[in-house]
Design a protein around this motif. Structure first.
Motif, PDB file in Angstrom:
ATOM      1  N   SER A  13      -0.924 108.360 -36.011  1.00  6.17           N
ATOM      2  CA  SER A  13      -1.726 107.441 -36.814  1.00  6.17           C
ATOM      3  C   SER A  13      -2.287 108.117 -38.061  1.00  6.17           C
ATOM      4  N   SER A  53       3.394  96.367 -33.224  1.00 10.02           N
ATOM      5  CA  SER A  53       3.323  97.779 -32.842  1.00 10.02           C
ATOM      6  C   SER A  53       3.120  98.679 -34.060  1.00 10.02           C
ATOM      7  N   GLY A  54       3.721  98.299 -35.178  1.00  6.91           N
ATOM      8  CA  GLY A  54       3.521  99.083 -36.399  1.00  6.91           C
ATOM      9  C   GLY A  54       2.078  99.037 -36.878  1.00  6.91           C
ATOM     10  N   LEU A  69       0.434 108.491 -40.732  1.00 10.60           N
ATOM     11  CA  LEU A  69       0.724 107.212 -41.368  1.00 10.60           C
ATOM     12  C   LEU A  69      -0.380 106.823 -42.345  1.00 10.60           C
ATOM     13  N   ASN A  92       2.904  90.288 -41.678  1.00  8.56           N
ATOM     14  CA  ASN A  92       3.474  90.399 -40.350  1.00  8.56           C
ATOM     15  C   ASN A  92       4.878  89.785 -40.346  1.00  8.56           C
ATOM     16  N   ALA A 120      -0.038 101.154 -34.676  1.00 10.00           N
ATOM     17  CA  ALA A 120       0.171 102.582 -34.934  1.00 10.00           C
ATOM     18  C   ALA A 120      -0.697 103.096 -36.072  1.00 10.00           C
ATOM     19  N   HIS A 132       4.926  94.687 -41.576  1.00 11.68           N
ATOM     20  CA  HIS A 132       4.648  95.301 -40.280  1.00 11.68           C
ATOM     21  C   HIS A 132       4.934  94.333 -39.143  1.00 11.68           C
ATOM     22  N   ASP A 133       5.051  94.890 -37.947  1.00  6.48           N
ATOM     23  CA  ASP A 133       5.064  94.091 -36.729  1.00  6.48           C
ATOM     24  C   ASP A 133       3.822  94.521 -35.942  1.00  6.48           C
TER      25      ASP A 133
END
Length: 74
Positions: A3, A23-24, A6, A40, A27, A20-21
């Motif tokens: 994390s 999980s992304g 990122l 999303n 993260a 992003h999704d």
């Protein structure tokens, strides 16, 4: 990536839009988006669903080889 890594990449790159999704996004931890638009890609309705199915006509949109196409952060 971790994390923290990122978050540093995004703080440095300052993207205008982040695809992003779930999980992304998870993260990223507690990263604050600041001026970044979060989009999303798994949402029931996405901004590009109203677009035509094929590639847009680049001439009609005024796109040339000088337009940004893709960035890879290393």
């Amino acid at each position: 990536y971790a994390s923290g890594r990122l978050q540093r990449v995004l703080d440095d790159a300052r993207p205008a839009v982040l695809l992003h999704d779930a999980s992304g996004l998870a993260a990223l931890g507690d990263w604050a988006a600041h001026d970044t638009i979060l989009c999303n890609v798994c949402a029931p309705v996405t901004p590009w669903q109203a677009r035509e199915a094929g590639n847009p006509d680049r001439h009609r949109l005024g796109l040339t080889s000088r337009n940004l196409a893709y960035i890879i952060y290393t």
